[in-house]
Design an enzyme around this catalytic site. Structure first.
Site, PDB file in Angstrom:
ATOM      1  N   HIS A   1     -22.403  10.004 -45.534  1.00  0.00           N
ATOM      2  CA  HIS A   1     -21.537   9.098 -44.769  1.00  0.00           C
ATOM      3  C   HIS A   1     -21.018   8.009 -45.707  1.00  0.00           C
ATOM      4  CE1 HIS A   1     -23.989  10.194 -40.959  1.00  0.00           C
ATOM      5  NE2 HIS A   1     -22.830  10.828 -40.925  1.00  0.00           N
TER       6      HIS A   1
ATOM      7  N   GLU B   1     -18.398  11.170 -36.906  1.00  0.00           N
ATOM      8  CA  GLU B   1     -19.735  10.630 -37.147  1.00  0.00           C
ATOM      9  C   GLU B   1     -19.843   9.146 -36.804  1.00  0.00           C
ATOM     10  OE1 GLU B   1     -22.492  12.552 -38.669  1.00  0.00           O
ATOM     11  OE2 GLU B   1     -21.233  14.219 -38.047  1.00  0.00           O
TER      12      GLU B   1
ATOM     13  N   CYS C   1     -27.770   2.211 -41.052  1.00  0.00           N
ATOM     14  CA  CYS C   1     -27.802   3.330 -40.113  1.00  0.00           C
ATOM     15  C   CYS C   1     -28.357   2.914 -38.759  1.00  0.00           C
ATOM     16  CB  CYS C   1     -28.676   4.462 -40.668  1.00  0.00           C
ATOM     17  SG  CYS C   1     -27.906   5.427 -41.985  1.00  0.00           S
TER      18      CYS C   1
ATOM     19  N   ASP D   1     -21.184   4.912 -45.193  1.00  0.00           N
ATOM     20  CA  ASP D   1     -22.099   3.759 -45.256  1.00  0.00           C
ATOM     21  C   ASP D   1     -23.266   3.989 -46.203  1.00  0.00           C
ATOM     22  OD1 ASP D   1     -23.790   5.389 -43.763  1.00  0.00           O
ATOM     23  OD2 ASP D   1     -23.855   4.083 -42.010  1.00  0.00           O
TER      24      ASP D   1
ATOM     25  N   ARG E   1     -18.609  15.620 -43.193  1.00  0.00           N
ATOM     26  CA  ARG E   1     -18.854  15.599 -41.745  1.00  0.00           C
ATOM     27  C   ARG E   1     -17.721  14.952 -40.951  1.00  0.00           C
ATOM     28  NH1 ARG E   1     -25.277  13.925 -41.386  1.00  0.00           N
ATOM     29  NH2 ARG E   1     -25.999  15.184 -43.155  1.00  0.00           N
TER      30      ARG E   1
END
Length: 445
Positions: free
Chosen positions: A250, A174, A368, A252, A214
């Protein structure tokens, strides 16, 4: 020699819409089928880019993907003219059709993983596009992403481009959303932290049970090998499966870092104490580990406001500031925490709020929207200059958005053949503005 951390923000595409495509992303699912505003989304992104430029930072722009993806629809059996393909796909396979219209490439933290020249064995900047295999709509991106990155960083003396990892979830990658680099200064050798959600080849290890992990350990390890990183300059940390199951898709979304600072939630990682000790040992200089306790900010509130999906940046005067969405300001819990944070004796001294609601509603905050690339002045001079933000480019891109983007877009509008024509016209002009060449499939037919 001067050194910079350049943020390359994704330019929101003309088909920005809310189709709720991302299982595991709470914001994306909760806003499904809402009416979007591609024009507002693109302008909000441009405003953020220009603001960072005005702060004295070097700011770049990364072009969007071509959507609707007619070529993907043809690959899975829809035939006829472009208009006929759109109509058939929208009627016969609406979920697949919507996936082929996604504008999710705006979140360039997922575009690639980047290792600067100070860290790599050959002394060049390395790029590996993310394969994004976990979501069909995002798995359509890496080939075009690779072309765009090569058009931006097109000097083999300074830049190395790798093919994305195998298109299989065992190597689910990712990109920079699960990668953070720490350094004393951007030009110094640093430590790169790779965060993964699961082991693909060992089912006995911890993994989430509700939402997908992911990023795999195997993918993170492969990228580190491709980039020529040493064991002494890498740390691999597993994300806490329990927070993935709370919508933290994620790293982040639960942690952010810059230079010698890691700002993270108490529940972010597995084996936190052990892994942060390894990070500190390899960094070989004092680090600031700023842990946000669950008692002060519950995970649900962190996800709702994207407290950690913020940009942590160093201004030219040395001050470190957080670029946060206005949702953080509007939350009593989070705004109170941030007011307390900047009063403490840490490198983070201020918070600046930005309206990126069009992105937030689709599940992506300020972090993002950007891909970080550390460059020295010679490498920066080798970057395609038409991709670097300045007053003239800001004005021209705003005019371009006004010319080509719709004010409103619903899921039902995606099958309009005119939208495809509008999108291709916009992207064809954009490649001329940004001097990218023919990076889109329709330009190569």
């Amino acid at each position: 020699m001067k050194h910079f951390e350049v943020n390359f923000d994704g330019l929101v595409g003309p088909t920005h819409n809310y189709a709720g495509l991302s299982f595991g992303n709470v914001a994306s699912l909760s806003n499904a089928r809402s009416v979007s505003s591609p024009r507002s989304a693109a302008k909000q992104g441009l405003e953020k880019m220009k603001a960072l430029h005005d702060m004295g930072l070097v700011q770049g722009v990364l072009a969007p993907q071509e959507r609707p993806d007619i070529y993907a629809l043809r690959r899975i059996g829809f035939h006829g003219s472009d208009a006929e393909v759109l109509a058939k796909a929208a009627k016969q396979a609406p979920a697949i059709f919507q996936a082929c219209c996604s504008a999710s490439s705006m979140w360039t933290a997922n575009a690639a993983t980047v290792s600067p020249s100070a860290d790599t064995a050959d002394g060049r900047v390395h790029f590996t596009p993310a394969n994004l295999t976990n979501k069909f709509h995002r798995s359509l991106e890496p080939t075009t992403t690779g072309r765009i990155l090569k058009a931006m960083f097109n000097n083999n003396r300074y830049f190395t481009h790798h093919h994305h990892l195998p298109d299989n979830e065992h190597f689910g990658d990712e990109g920079a959303a699960n990668h953070t680099r720490f350094c004393k200064e951007y030009g110094y050798a640093g430590v790169e932290m790779f965060v993964y959600g699961r082991y693909a080849f060992d089912g006995s290890k911890p993994a989430p049970t509700q939402y997908p992990a992911r990023q795999t350990y195997e993918a993170s390890e492969a990228v580190a090998r491709l980039h020529g990183l040493s064991d002494e300059s890498t740390v691999f940390i597993q994300q806490n499966p329990a927070v993935i199951d709370q919508g933290v898709f994620h790293n982040d979304v639960i942690a952010v870092g810059n230079k010698n600072v890691l700002f993270y939630h108490q529940e972010a990682f597995l084996h936190t104490e052990q892994k942060l000790a390894e990070l500190q040992e390899k960094f070989d200089a004092p680090m600031y580990f700023i842990e946000v306790p669950t008692a002060q900010v519950p995970v649900a509130e962190a996800v709702k406001t994207y407290l950690f999906n913020t940009q942590l940046i160093s201004l030219p005067n040395g001050e470190m500031t957080i670029i946060a969405p206005t949702e953080c300001r509007d939350s009593d819990i989070v705004s109170r925490y941030l007011e307390e944070l900047v009063s403490k004796n840490t490198p983070i001294q201020s918070v600046q709020y930005f309206d990126v609601k069009q992105s937030m509603r689709n599940g992506g905050g300020p972090a993002c929207l950007r891909l970080r690339v550390a460059l020295n002045d010679q490498e920066l001079d080798a970057v395609n200059p038409a991709c670097i933000m300045n007053d003239a480019l800001f004005a021209r891109l705003n005019q371009w958005v006004d010319k080509h983007y719709r004010e409103e877009l619903s899921s039902d509008d995606l099958a309009d053949p005119q939208l495809l024509i509008e999108s291709r016209s916009a992207l064809d002009e954009l490649t001329q503005i940004m001097k990218l060449g023919s990076v889109y499939p329709f330009q190569q037919d």
